[in-house]
Motif scaffolding. Structure first.
Motif, PDB file in Angstrom:
ATOM      1  N   GLN A 230       0.857  -1.184   0.000  1.00 39.07           N
ATOM      2  CA  GLN A 230       0.000   0.000   0.000  1.00 39.07           C
ATOM      3  C   GLN A 230       0.895   1.236   0.000  1.00 39.07           C
ATOM      4  O   GLN A 230       1.943   1.228   0.657  1.00 39.07           O
ATOM      5  N   PHE A 231       0.535   2.227  -0.760  1.00 36.64           N
ATOM      6  CA  PHE A 231       1.315   3.473  -0.708  1.00 36.64           C
ATOM      7  C   PHE A 231       0.377   4.681  -0.668  1.00 36.64           C
ATOM      8  O   PHE A 231      -0.765   4.623  -1.121  1.00 36.64           O
ATOM      9  N   ARG A 232       0.920   5.745  -0.100  1.00 35.75           N
ATOM     10  CA  ARG A 232       0.170   7.003  -0.048  1.00 35.75           C
ATOM     11  C   ARG A 232       1.051   8.112  -0.580  1.00 35.75           C
ATOM     12  O   ARG A 232       2.231   8.194  -0.226  1.00 35.75           O
ATOM     13  N   VAL A 233       0.466   8.966  -1.427  1.00 36.54           N
ATOM     14  CA  VAL A 233       1.184  10.148  -1.895  1.00 36.54           C
ATOM     15  C   VAL A 233       0.642  11.344  -1.118  1.00 36.54           C
ATOM     16  O   VAL A 233      -0.573  11.576  -1.094  1.00 36.54           O
ATOM     17  N   PHE A 234       1.559  12.049  -0.464  1.00 31.31           N
ATOM     18  CA  PHE A 234       1.182  13.237   0.304  1.00 31.31           C
ATOM     19  C   PHE A 234       1.725  14.480  -0.399  1.00 31.31           C
ATOM     20  O   PHE A 234       2.803  14.433  -0.986  1.00 31.31           O
ATOM     21  N   LYS A 235       0.990  15.580  -0.249  1.00 29.04           N
ATOM     22  CA  LYS A 235       1.469  16.851  -0.808  1.00 29.04           C
ATOM     23  C   LYS A 235       1.726  17.816   0.344  1.00 29.04           C
ATOM     24  O   LYS A 235       0.904  17.898   1.277  1.00 29.04           O
TER      25      LYS A 235
END
Ligand SMILES: Nc1ncnc2c1ncn2[C@@H]1O[C@H](COP(=O)(O)OP(=O)(O)O[C@H]2O[C@H](CO)[C@@H](O)[C@H](O)[C@H]2O)[C@@H](O)[C@H]1O
Length: 470
Positions: free
Chosen positions: A70-75
């Motif tokens: 699982q991955f999450r892209v944060f800004k």
């Protein structure tokens, strides 16, 4: 144009060396030119990431060999770096304190690259360029053009910038199954010298390849850790663009890390105040010339010779010089640099470790900065030294050759031809002569500080390059 920079490092998010400085600055200058430049890096467990506010922009699962993650892209919320910063969090792989140095670095960076492309492929629009930096992102050009699941972005141009061809990220074919499916007959595009070689693959597959100085590009044709013939073959799509420096971060007039700020008019008093403070901390004598080295203690920087160079120079010049080293790397070099403290206490000191603050204080407080590199793709230290009025002593190689002119040729630095104890100690002798000629020394400082190495020029060069790809 919309440019997405993909990198393992970005200052101040995560820095090991010069790669971070470039990726933390170039996008800012590209935005000033009216482009939309974004940066994406792994979400490490670093101070910057812990202390700043991020919001989730994408959350998904990716296939990974026989498994998935699982991955999450944060800004980053506030655009405080002058560009949109995205970080990719993959639990157990990216969220560690160091950028490199783990046994599973290969798996970490493959996963990062897959996550980045899985994210980009579902955007509603296409970026104009995916700009990859060094081998950690070197599989992207191959995957974009050849992986079945990225077919919808296969026409997006990719650019590779080689910051250092000494590191190529090779790994065995047993890890091929981590890569998203592609026609196996294309495997040759991943291969170099029997391994999967991400840097070589990117040189083959990227639409354009840049190196960080024109001289380094030429040198790589004959000296690129085994990639020479490949580079000669792909020469037609390579260009050398000299790095710039972030003049907002590296400005002695506004640098918050300095005890005393200064500019070209106040350089003499300003440098003396910084030198005195630095010498107090490291038990050195501010009335004598201060020679420094800052950097990774590895062979390519000539670090293995530093202990003997300093031993010889300190023996020769008795009580007339000071030496201060800041660096970390090879254990043997670290140990020998530490030993010299016992022999030359009061005129020599070394800070073994990484410290951004001390590095700024040294650029400001030093009289001379040594760079006896065997290989130097561009080198940023000499550019920071110039801006801070510190005379660079450099070997004529790569970007050092492109940016430093010897005082004997009407220039402002001290140059030598070889990475050898004799060459460098001879250069130190010449530096002492310059230091003692106060009028000339002052004039050289002013000349150096006037040189403009900001990113403005290089940002334009990159724009011209991207435009060819449209
Ligand atoms: N112990 C320490 N403490 C604090 N700061 C430290 C430090 N050691 C190094 N630094 C800092 O790290 C940076 C080093 O940059 P360089 O460009 O000289 O080398 P590097 O080999 O990492 O970069 C590679 O990529 C860059 C960017 O393209 C090329 O210029 C270069 O030639 C190529 O080898 C500078 O900002 C320096 O001050």
């Amino acid at each position: 144009m919309e440019i997405i920079h993909v990198s393992a490092e970005c200052y101040p998010v995560a820095k090991v060396g010069g790669l971070a400085d470039v990726v933390g600055a170039l996008p800012k200058y590209q935005n000033k030119l009216g482009h939309i430049a974004k940066v994406v890096v792994p979400a490490y467990d670093t101070k910057f990431i812990r202390e700043n506010d991020f919001e989730v922009t994408y959350d998904a699962w990716a296939n990974y060999g026989n498994n998935h993650f699982q991955f999450r892209v944060f800004k980053e919320k506030t655009n405080k770096l002058g560009f949109d910063l995205y970080i990719v969090h993959i639990q157990g792989l990216t969220d560690r304190p160091n950028v490199y140095g783990y046994a599973d670095d290969t798996e970490r960076f493959i996963a990062f690259q897959i996550a980045v492309l899985d994210w980009i492929v579902q955007w509603e629009h296409r970026p104009d360029v995916i700009h990859c930096h060094d081998h950690h992102t070197g599989l992207i050009p191959f995957m974009v053009t050849n992986s079945v699941k990225y077919a919808t972005i296969s026409t997006v141009p990719t650019v590779l910038t080689i910051h250092n061809a000494q590191y190529q990220g090779q790994f065995g074919w047993d890890k091929l199954y981590y890569l998203p499916a592609f026609d196996l007959w294309k495997s040759g595009l991943l291969e170099w010298d029997k391994d999967i070689n991400p840097l070589a693959s990117a040189i083959k597959c990227a639409w354009r390849v840049t190196t960080v100085s024109p001289s380094y590009l030429e040198e790589m044709m004959n000296n690129a850790r085994g990639l020479e013939s490949l580079l000669r073959q792909e020469r037609y799509k390579c260009v050398g663009i000299l790095n710039g420096i972030d003049t907002e971060v590296w400005n002695p007039e506004t640098d918050p890390m300095l005890g005393k700020s200064y500019n070209i008019k106040t350089v003499e008093a300003g440098k003396l105040a910084n030198k005195t403070a630095l010498c107090n901390v490291f038990q050195l004598d501010p009335s004598k010339p201060l020679f420094t080295f800052i950097g990774r203690l590895v062979d390519e920087k000539g670090a293995d010779l530093l202990p003997d160079i300093f031993y010889t120079a300190l023996q020769q010049h008795g009580d007339n010089i000071n030496v201060l080293v800041l660096g970390s790397g090879d254990n043997w070099v670290e140990g020998r640099l530490n030993q010299l403290k016992d022999i030359f206490g009061g005129k020599y000191n070394a800070y073994i470790g990484y410290n951004e603050q001390v590095s700024h204080e040294m650029y400001a407080g030093a009289d001379f900065l040594l760079m006896p590199s065997r290989v130097e793709p561009c080198g940023l230290n000499q550019l920071y030294a110039l801006r801070y009025g510190t005379v660079p002593i450099v070997r004529r190689v790569g970007g050092l050759k492109d940016t430093v002119v010897d005082i004997g040729d009407g220039g402002f630095g001290i140059c030598h031809d070889q990475t050898s104890i004799w060459d460098v100690t001879h250069a130190i002798n010449r530096s002492i002569e310059l230091y003692n000629d106060k009028k000339k020394f002052k004039a050289v400082r002013k000349t150096m500080m006037k040189i403009d190495h900001s990113w403005d020029r290089a940002a334009l060069n990159y724009t011209e390059l991207y435009q060819i790809l449209k």
